[in-house]
Design a protein around this motif. Structure first.
Motif, PDB file in Angstrom:
ATOM      1  N   ASP A 100       0.813  -1.215   0.000  1.00 37.00           N
ATOM      2  CA  ASP A 100       0.000   0.000   0.000  1.00 37.00           C
ATOM      3  C   ASP A 100       0.850   1.270   0.000  1.00 37.00           C
ATOM      4  O   ASP A 100       0.515   2.239   0.676  1.00 37.00           O
ATOM      5  CB  ASP A 100      -0.919  -0.039   1.220  1.00 37.00           C
ATOM      6  N   ALA A 101       1.963   1.272  -0.743  1.00 37.43           N
ATOM      7  CA  ALA A 101       2.833   2.444  -0.776  1.00 37.43           C
ATOM      8  C   ALA A 101       2.077   3.658  -1.304  1.00 37.43           C
ATOM      9  O   ALA A 101       1.214   3.544  -2.165  1.00 37.43           O
ATOM     10  CB  ALA A 101       4.053   2.172  -1.654  1.00 37.43           C
ATOM     11  N   ARG A 102       2.422   4.827  -0.788  1.00 40.58           N
ATOM     12  CA  ARG A 102       1.811   6.068  -1.245  1.00 40.58           C
ATOM     13  C   ARG A 102       2.234   6.375  -2.679  1.00 40.58           C
ATOM     14  O   ARG A 102       1.452   6.841  -3.497  1.00 40.58           O
ATOM     15  CB  ARG A 102       2.244   7.226  -0.334  1.00 40.58           C
ATOM     16  N   TRP A 103       3.508   6.084  -2.993  1.00 40.27           N
ATOM     17  CA  TRP A 103       4.077   6.492  -4.263  1.00 40.27           C
ATOM     18  C   TRP A 103       5.210   5.536  -4.618  1.00 40.27           C
ATOM     19  O   TRP A 103       6.008   5.169  -3.743  1.00 40.27           O
ATOM     20  CB  TRP A 103       4.604   7.912  -4.098  1.00 40.27           C
ATOM     21  N   ILE A 104       5.300   5.126  -5.884  1.00 38.56           N
ATOM     22  CA  ILE A 104       6.374   4.245  -6.358  1.00 38.56           C
ATOM     23  C   ILE A 104       6.912   4.836  -7.658  1.00 38.56           C
ATOM     24  O   ILE A 104       6.135   5.169  -8.558  1.00 38.56           O
ATOM     25  CB  ILE A 104       5.871   2.811  -6.605  1.00 38.56           C
ATOM     26  N   GLY A 105       8.225   4.952  -7.750  1.00 36.66           N
ATOM     27  CA  GLY A 105       8.828   5.492  -8.962  1.00 36.66           C
ATOM     28  C   GLY A 105      10.142   4.821  -9.296  1.00 36.66           C
ATOM     29  O   GLY A 105      10.787   4.219  -8.446  1.00 36.66           O
ATOM     30  N   VAL A 106      10.546   4.954 -10.561  1.00 36.45           N
ATOM     31  CA  VAL A 106      11.786   4.374 -11.068  1.00 36.45           C
ATOM     32  C   VAL A 106      12.575   5.473 -11.779  1.00 36.45           C
ATOM     33  O   VAL A 106      12.022   6.160 -12.651  1.00 36.45           O
ATOM     34  CB  VAL A 106      11.497   3.224 -12.065  1.00 36.45           C
ATOM     35  N   LEU A 107      13.840   5.611 -11.411  1.00 40.10           N
ATOM     36  CA  LEU A 107      14.703   6.562 -12.116  1.00 40.10           C
ATOM     37  C   LEU A 107      14.942   6.076 -13.534  1.00 40.10           C
ATOM     38  O   LEU A 107      14.953   4.878 -13.799  1.00 40.10           O
ATOM     39  CB  LEU A 107      16.056   6.679 -11.410  1.00 40.10           C
ATOM     40  N   GLY A 108      15.149   7.008 -14.432  1.00 43.74           N
ATOM     41  CA  GLY A 108      15.477   6.626 -15.796  1.00 43.74           C
ATOM     42  C   GLY A 108      15.193   7.743 -16.772  1.00 43.74           C
ATOM     43  O   GLY A 108      14.532   8.729 -16.451  1.00 43.74           O
ATOM     44  N   ASN A 109      15.706   7.589 -17.964  1.00 44.73           N
ATOM     45  CA  ASN A 109      15.562   8.572 -19.023  1.00 44.73           C
ATOM     46  C   ASN A 109      14.115   8.569 -19.527  1.00 44.73           C
ATOM     47  O   ASN A 109      13.628   7.542 -20.008  1.00 44.73           O
ATOM     48  CB  ASN A 109      16.527   8.231 -20.161  1.00 44.73           C
ATOM     49  N   PRO A 110      13.436   9.709 -19.474  1.00 41.81           N
ATOM     50  CA  PRO A 110      12.038   9.745 -19.900  1.00 41.81           C
ATOM     51  C   PRO A 110      11.840   9.606 -21.410  1.00 41.81           C
ATOM     52  O   PRO A 110      10.720   9.419 -21.867  1.00 41.81           O
ATOM     53  CB  PRO A 110      11.556  11.117 -19.413  1.00 41.81           C
ATOM     54  N   ARG A 111      12.921   9.660 -22.179  1.00 36.33           N
ATOM     55  CA  ARG A 111      12.787   9.532 -23.632  1.00 36.33           C
ATOM     56  C   ARG A 111      12.669   8.080 -24.086  1.00 36.33           C
ATOM     57  O   ARG A 111      12.456   7.815 -25.263  1.00 36.33           O
ATOM     58  CB  ARG A 111      13.970  10.212 -24.327  1.00 36.33           C
ATOM     59  N   HIS A 112      12.829   7.139 -23.158  1.00 34.65           N
ATOM     60  CA  HIS A 112      12.740   5.720 -23.484  1.00 34.65           C
ATOM     61  C   HIS A 112      11.740   5.058 -22.546  1.00 34.65           C
ATOM     62  O   HIS A 112      11.616   5.454 -21.388  1.00 34.65           O
ATOM     63  CB  HIS A 112      14.100   5.031 -23.312  1.00 34.65           C
ATOM     64  N   GLU A 113      11.055   4.035 -23.068  1.00 28.61           N
ATOM     65  CA  GLU A 113      10.157   3.290 -22.175  1.00 28.61           C
ATOM     66  C   GLU A 113      11.001   2.627 -21.093  1.00 28.61           C
ATOM     67  O   GLU A 113      12.059   2.058 -21.384  1.00 28.61           O
ATOM     68  CB  GLU A 113       9.378   2.226 -22.948  1.00 28.61           C
ATOM     69  N   GLY A 114      10.530   2.695 -19.882  1.00 29.07           N
ATOM     70  CA  GLY A 114      11.259   2.100 -18.775  1.00 29.07           C
ATOM     71  C   GLY A 114      11.265   0.582 -18.866  1.00 29.07           C
ATOM     72  O   GLY A 114      10.258  -0.020 -19.252  1.00 29.07           O
ATOM     73  N   PRO A 115      12.381  -0.040 -18.524  1.00 25.70           N
ATOM     74  CA  PRO A 115      12.450  -1.494 -18.568  1.00 25.70           C
ATOM     75  C   PRO A 115      11.504  -2.163 -17.570  1.00 25.70           C
ATOM     76  O   PRO A 115      11.224  -3.350 -17.682  1.00 25.70           O
ATOM     77  CB  PRO A 115      13.912  -1.800 -18.250  1.00 25.70           C
TER      78      PRO A 115
END
Length: 170
Positions: A100-115
Motif C-alpha cells: 500500500d505504498a503512497r508512491w512508487i517510482g523508477v529513475l530513468g531517461n524519460p525519452r525511453h520506455e522504462g524497462p
C-alpha cells in the motif's frame, strides 16, 4: 504572498505541530540512493535502503535501515528504485505494488520506455498496476549528478505529497 505564522515558526527551527510520519525506501544501493537517503533523513523521513545483495549495501553510508528483503510499506511510504538496470527490477516492483505504498517510482531517461514495463508485464502484473509506477521521477531541473538527481527526486516527492505542481508555479 501571505505566509502562515506556523510556517514561519517551523522555518526558524520550531518543530512541526503534527508532523506526518514519512518513510522513504530507496531500492538498490547506488550513488543516487546514498544522497537520496541522506537528504531524506534531513527532511524528516524514516529512511530504508532495500538492497537484496548485502555486499552492495556497504557503499551506502547513510544512517538508514538496511534490508535485504522488501520491507512492509504503507500509505506513508514513498518507494524510489534507483537503478533500473538490475535483474531484480520486475520482482521488486511487483512486490512493492502488492503493498500500500503512497508512491512508487523508477529513475530513468524519460525519452525511453522504462524497462520496468516489460519486466512487470512478463510477470503478469496488470497494466493498471504498472501505470502506478512513476517515471520519470523528480522535478525537471536538468539534474546530471547523483546529488542533483536526489534533490530533484525529493523535491518532486514533497510537491506530490503536498499536492503541489512543483517548479515555480504557485
Amino acid at each position: 504572498m501571505t505566509v502562515e505564522p506556523d510556517a514561519c515558526a517551523v522555518a526558524h527551527g520550531a518543530p512541526e505541530a503534527n508532523p506526518d510520519a514519512r518513510t522513504l525506501v530507496a531500492v538498490f544501493a547506488s550513488p543516487v540512493a546514498r544522497y537520496l537517503l541522506t537528504y531524506a533523513a534531513d527532511l524528516g523521513y524514516h529512511t530504508v535502503l532495500f538492497e537484496p545483495d548485502a555486499a552492495r549495501a556497504t557503499d551506502v553510508r547513510s544512517a538508514c535501515d538496511i534490508r535485504t528483503a522488501m520491507p512492509s510499506v504503507d500509505k506513508t511510504a514513498d518507494v524510489v528504485v534507483t537503478d533500473h538496470h538490475r535483474t531484480e527490477l520486475g520482482p521488486v516492483l511487483r512486490d512493492a505494488l502488492a503493498q500500500d505504498a503512497r508512491w512508487i517510482g523508477v529513475l530513468g531517461n524519460p525519452r525511453h520506455e522504462g524497462p520496468h514495463v516489460s519486466a512487470l508485464t512478463a510477470l503478469g502484473v496488470p497494466a493498471v498496476d504498472i501505470a502506478r509506477v512513476h517515471r520519470p521521477v523528480g522535478l525537471n531541473i536538468g539534474s546530471r549528478k547523483p546529488a542533483e538527481i536526489a534533490v530533484a527526486v525529493l523535491a518532486g516527492l514533497l510537491a506530490d505529497r503536498n499536492d503541489k505542481p512543483g517548479g515555480f508555479e504557485f
